[in-house]
Design an enzyme around this catalytic site. Structure first.
Site, short mmCIF file in Angstrom:
data_model
loop_
_atom_site.label_atom_id
_atom_site.label_comp_id
_atom_site.label_asym_id
_atom_site.label_seq_id
_atom_site.Cartn_x
_atom_site.Cartn_y
_atom_site.Cartn_z
N TYR A 59 12.79 8.33 -3.12
CA TYR A 59 12.86 7.54 -4.34
C TYR A 59 11.72 6.54 -4.33
CZ TYR A 59 13.90 3.87 -7.57
OH TYR A 59 13.78 2.96 -8.58
N TRP B 143 7.86 4.98 -6.39
CA TRP B 143 6.61 5.36 -7.05
C TRP B 143 5.78 6.23 -6.11
CZ3 TRP B 143 4.76 3.62 -11.92
CH2 TRP B 143 5.69 2.84 -12.62
#
Length: 721
Positions: free
Chosen positions: A65, A67
């Site tokens: 999880y 960016w």
């Protein structure tokens, strides 16, 4: 690309290499041994097979999880999840740290989180029609340059400039003046953090008692207003949620609250709520209360009126770019149905088998034996990092793909070096972006770094699932296939799209223009029967009987003031009297490129800058540029002091994203998540609460510890290499 923290070769934590898999408190403390790719992949494959055989696929947590690359094919989470699905599945996560609370509560209020988060008024409509912008949390311009996948054209700053040119009235409701560009001549309401719901209730009470609310709208488009009004008037608890009541909590004068409510009633008013407001205890309440307030004004569905969520939180909110999906890699189907709300990872690892509530259901945390992470950095975005360190000691094995020696990589057992976006081919585009970009490779991979796809393909070959994962394609063949399949669909719709060779040579393709205004709320207003919402009533649910039936005392069936633990009215404030806001940084995205020149240029004494008011600094003996210790009973961090008057006294601001650099329970670099509480927003959403925390600050005495995250951990080479 050649930073000292680049990972040069596969590495295995010494204790895991010598003692084998198992829980180990040495994670994050031991040195690493560099091994050959073949040895690393053999170790990884053997461990995956062992965990699946002994514990089942549910024991594998596919974290991934956060960016990652802007590229749509080399998107790290998609690659890993596709691989794990081919392997038989994994325990997954649900929702986000960014707006996980809103994503759960919004369907109960308006039927769809996507519609509320993505399909509000566009900025051109706001510029043309809004007379009063009431911005809870402001519209922080630094955030609008960011969108998942990237931004080709940055539109929002220009629209904010147009608001300034039109002299649109703006009410900035935030402890931080910088949450709105200076060029906007806003009236600043320096609210006490975490009391936005109280202010909204005070505004709503004024509208109700002065008969300024739109009864016809409430009757036709909403349900549950009568119950909410009884609460406002104090019919049950004897406490009227009036302006004086709200003033005592918010420290905004009651006459200002009444005056703002009256202006909202006579102007075309757009109410915005940033995502930051729901990243707190009871974060459902400001979102719900803002919708109720907008409904009372009766302007939902009117151009430039109503409610918006996330304006100033992300670049695509309110943007005018086309809205359709670009080429992407399918992740396949996960056969494992087990999941956790994303912010509950530490709870899961520390408490397997424990029951918990989520979204009206009772669930059980699985027993995770292997954590596999690629893309993202939980030691950036999670709360109470000392607790997370303990949680990461529990699994048998932690595997991480990373270009850099982040804190997550340092807490892993097997670390595999990956390429950056500049070292591979891909195509990229953000949400509501104007272009699809051909991402040409401009550099060779660093040292022994490999693409995630190549790494996972090699593991898949060892596990007998290579054909299912790769389908026999190279990365370039995938790019061509994904692009041409996408192109064919658009051509069938009459859209002219160049062939892949032409696109690749041109370097970009301007996506078909679809800048029409969103029609959800205008259609609903025009015909609430034909365009009913996906709520049980088909209308806006100011009171939700479904939520009320869950019986959650931390999230009742209508908007309410619920006092958080981390707030100045509680017992903790006697020991920790300052409210720290852990917001997004100006100089990077989250923790990405923290070692880069822009981020480093914002440091003070080599550490993250903490802003505090001179009235708070003077009695503590703190001067500009001092190294200070920020602490509470969870941990402490060092930071460099910056004195500022554009934030309210009693509030300090320490952005997130400084790479976690622990010495005991102290982060010497300035990561605020050593201080924040790892507790959920409520039993409904289980969202994160990392935005606010109570702290104390003092000058650091003596020579501060040095920063170690700018160099790799201790490394040695395996003799077999």
């Amino acid at each position: 690309m050649t930073d000292p923290t680049r990972i040069a070769a596969p590495a295995v934590r010494r204790g895991w290499l010598e003692r084998g898999p198992g829980p180990d408190a040495a994670r994050g403390h031991e040195d690493f041994v560099e091994v050959s790719w073949d040895k690393a992949l053999d170790l990884l494959s053997t461990e995956l097979l062992r965990v699946r055989s002994e514990h089942g696929n549910e024991a594998i947590y596919g974290g991934s999880y956060g960016w990652a690359s802007a590229g749509r094919f080399h998107h790290a989470q998609s690659q890993l999840h596709r691989f794990l699905n081919a392997f038989g599945g994994f325990t997954s996560s649900r929702n986000t740290y960014s707006n996980g609370t809103s994503s759960v509560v919004l369907p109960y209020i308006v039927g769809s989180a996507v519609d509320a988060l993505r399909n509000g008024s566009s900025w051109p409509t706001i510029v043309a029609n809004t007379e009063l912008l009431v911005a809870f949390g402001g519209v922080p311009e630094k955030n609008v340059f960011v969108t998942p996948g990237g931004v080709t054209r940055h539109h929002t700053p220009g629209f904010l400039a147009q608001l300034a040119d039109r002299n649109v009235e703006v009410a900035l409701i935030s402890p931080l003046r910088e949450d709105l560009p200076d060029r906007l001549q806003a009236r600043w309401y320096p609210i006490r953090p975490a009391t936005d719901t109280a202010l909204m209730l005070g505004l709503a009470h004024t509208l109700a008692t002065e008969d300024l609310h739109d009864r016809q709208f409430l009757d036709r488009y909403c349900t549950g207003y009568a119950e909410f009004e009884r609460y406002l008037l104090g019919a049950e608890d004897g406490i009227a949620k009036d302006a004086p009541w709200a003033s005592a909590l918010t420290e905004i004068p009651p006459e200002d609250i009444v005056a703002l409510a009256r202006r909202m009633a006579v102007h075309r008013t757009f109410i915005t709520v940033t995502w930051s407001l729901q990243r707190i205890e009871h974060g459902e309440q400001p979102v719900w209360a803002a919708i109720a307030l907008a409904a009372m004004l009766g302007q939902i569905g009117l151009p430039g009126g109503g409610f918006g969520h996330g304006y100033g939180s992300m670049g695509d909110t309110g943007d005018i770019g086309p809205d359709f999906r670009v080429p992407h890699l399918s992740q396949g189907t996960n056969p494992v149905r087990q999941f956790i709300p994303v912010a509950r990872i530490a709870d899961m690892l520390l408490n397997p088998g424990t029951r918990y509530h989520y979204d009206g259901t009772e669930r059980v945390y699985p027993d995770i034996r292997l954590v596999y992470w690629s893309g993202g950095n939980p030691f950036h975005h999670h709360q109470d990092l000392n607790r997370l360190r303990k949680a990461f000691s529990q699994p048998d094995t932690v595997i991480v793909h990373e270009p850099f020696w982040t804190a997550t990589a340092r807490h892993a057992d097997i670390v595999l070096p990956t390429t950056t976006a500049l070292e591979r081919e891909d195509f990229g585009s953000g949400r509501r972006d104007t272009h699809l970009i051909a991402m040409h490779r401009i550099a060779e991979p660093h040292a022994q770094a490999r693409d995630d796809y190549v790494i996972l393909g090699a593991v898949a070959a060892r596990l007998g699932i290579e054909d299912q994962f790769t389908e026999g394609r190279t990365p370039r063949e995938w790019l061509v296939d994904l692009y041409e399949s996408w192109r064919e669909r658009l051509v069938d719709q009459g859209v002219a799209v160049p062939s892949f060779p032409d696109f690749w040579e041109a370097g970009e393709y301007r996506l078909p223009n679809d800048s029409s205004e969103r029609t959800l709320w205008s259609d609903f207003r025009a015909n609430p029967v034909a365009h009913r919402l996906a709520t049980p009533s088909g209308r806006i649910e100011i009171t939700s009987q479904r939520v009320a039936a869950f019986g959650y005392d931390d999230c009742p069936g209508h908007p309410a003031w619920l006092e958080p633990v981390e707030w100045l009215g509680g017992e903790r404030a006697q020991r920790f009297p300052l409210q720290l806001i852990a917001n997004q940084p100006r100089t990077r995205l989250h923790g990405q490129l923290d070692g880069g020149a822009v981020s480093q240029g914002g440091k003070v004494a080599g550490r993250e800058a903490v802003r505090l008011h001179p009235l708070d600094a003077k009695p503590r003996g703190i001067d500009e540029g001092d190294v200070v210790r920020i602490f509470n009973d969870r941990g402490a961090c060092l930071a460099g002091a910056v004195l500022a008057t554009d934030l309210r006294p009693g509030v300090v601001q320490l952005p997130t994203g400084a790479w976690f650099d622990p010495v005991g329970s102290l982060c010497v670099h300035g990561n605020p998540n050593v201080l924040t509480a790892d507790v959920p927003s409520s039993r409904l959403s289980q969202g994160c609460t990392g935005q606010h925390v109570l702290v104390e600050i003092e000058p650091f005495v003596g020579e501060p510890p040095g920063i170690s995250v700018r160099r790799p951990p201790v490394l040695s080479r395996d003799r077999e290499r």
